[in-house]
Motif scaffolding. Structure first.
Motif, PDB file in Angstrom:
ATOM      1  N   ALA A  72       0.834  -1.208   0.000  1.00 28.98           N
ATOM      2  CA  ALA A  72       0.000   0.000   0.000  1.00 28.98           C
ATOM      3  C   ALA A  72       0.868   1.257   0.000  1.00 28.98           C
ATOM      4  O   ALA A  72       0.543   2.238  -0.679  1.00 28.98           O
ATOM      5  N   ALA A  73       1.964   1.232   0.730  1.00 29.66           N
ATOM      6  CA  ALA A  73       2.860   2.397   0.753  1.00 29.66           C
ATOM      7  C   ALA A  73       3.518   2.592  -0.608  1.00 29.66           C
ATOM      8  O   ALA A  73       3.586   3.720  -1.125  1.00 29.66           O
ATOM      9  N   GLU A  74       3.969   1.501  -1.198  1.00 28.70           N
ATOM     10  CA  GLU A  74       4.643   1.569  -2.500  1.00 28.70           C
ATOM     11  C   GLU A  74       3.705   2.081  -3.591  1.00 28.70           C
ATOM     12  O   GLU A  74       4.120   2.824  -4.466  1.00 28.70           O
ATOM     13  N   ARG A  75       2.444   1.704  -3.508  1.00 29.60           N
ATOM     14  CA  ARG A  75       1.468   2.085  -4.540  1.00 29.60           C
ATOM     15  C   ARG A  75       0.509   3.180  -4.062  1.00 29.60           C
ATOM     16  O   ARG A  75      -0.542   3.378  -4.655  1.00 29.60           O
ATOM     17  N   ALA A  76       0.872   3.881  -3.002  1.00 27.26           N
ATOM     18  CA  ALA A  76      -0.042   4.854  -2.385  1.00 27.26           C
ATOM     19  C   ALA A  76      -0.585   5.874  -3.385  1.00 27.26           C
ATOM     20  O   ALA A  76      -1.786   6.145  -3.401  1.00 27.26           O
ATOM     21  N   ASP A  77       0.268   6.444  -4.227  1.00 26.45           N
ATOM     22  CA  ASP A  77      -0.210   7.469  -5.160  1.00 26.45           C
ATOM     23  C   ASP A  77      -1.261   6.905  -6.119  1.00 26.45           C
ATOM     24  O   ASP A  77      -2.310   7.526  -6.336  1.00 26.45           O
ATOM     25  N   ALA A  78      -1.000   5.736  -6.687  1.00 20.76           N
ATOM     26  CA  ALA A  78      -1.945   5.130  -7.627  1.00 20.76           C
ATOM     27  C   ALA A  78      -3.234   4.712  -6.922  1.00 20.76           C
ATOM     28  O   ALA A  78      -4.335   4.891  -7.470  1.00 20.76           O
TER      29      ALA A  78
END
Length: 166
Positions: A72-78
């Motif tokens: 979730a942190a890695e893909r937070a922006d998307a």
């Protein structure tokens, strides 16, 4: 004064039902994402802190907690771009708890296809009931319920068709 009622000692309150290791994993992931957003600390230092301080950590499904938090942190922006159209306010006005719960839920909808979408939404609602504001669970439900058809179209359609056949 004796009113005929005998006391047998202290009344024991029923215990709160035990949370599953998967629910605890979602709780840990949400707490980690909350800390990540609020503190700006690295995920590694947050993971260390959670291992030391989280009451949920010892019984949580640790691999799941780490996958959810890191993913979730890695893909937070998307992920935030995906659920932002369903918000009734700017994303910056969400409470940090709501934002963390939505990140966990959106990540799980997008990436953890083995978990039925209704389970993902229900687990997010339970997190909001435990950690969010008074009606936060309704808000989380509304946002994820609108996001699910975007991320899991076939599964949501199949569920709707099955419901209509009853």
């Amino acid at each position: 004064m004796n009113d005929g009622v005998r006391s047998e000692g202290p009344v024991e309150m029923p215990e709160e039902p035990k949370k599953s290791s998967r629910r605890l994993a979602r709780e840990v992931a949400m707490q980690g994402l909350y800390q990540w957003r609020v503190s700006g600390n690295s995920l590694e230092s947050i993971e260390d802190h959670l291992e030391q301080e989280s009451e949920a950590w010892p019984r949580a499904d640790k691999p799941l907690a780490l996958v959810l938090m890191r993913g979730a942190a890695e893909r937070a922006d998307a992920l935030e771009a995906a659920f932002t159209p369903y918000l009734d306010r700017p994303i910056g006005e969400l409470s940090p708890i709501e934002r963390a719960i939505l990140l966990v839920g959106a990540y799980e909808l997008a990436e953890r296809l083995e978990t039925p979408y209704r389970v993902v939404i229900n687990e997010a609602i339970e997190l909001a009931k435990s950690f969010g504001g008074t009606d936060g669970h309704r808000y989380i439900n509304g946002v994820l319920d609108k996001l699910a058809p975007q991320l899991r179209a076939a599964e949501v359609e199949a569920a709707a068709k099955a419901k209509g056949k009853r």
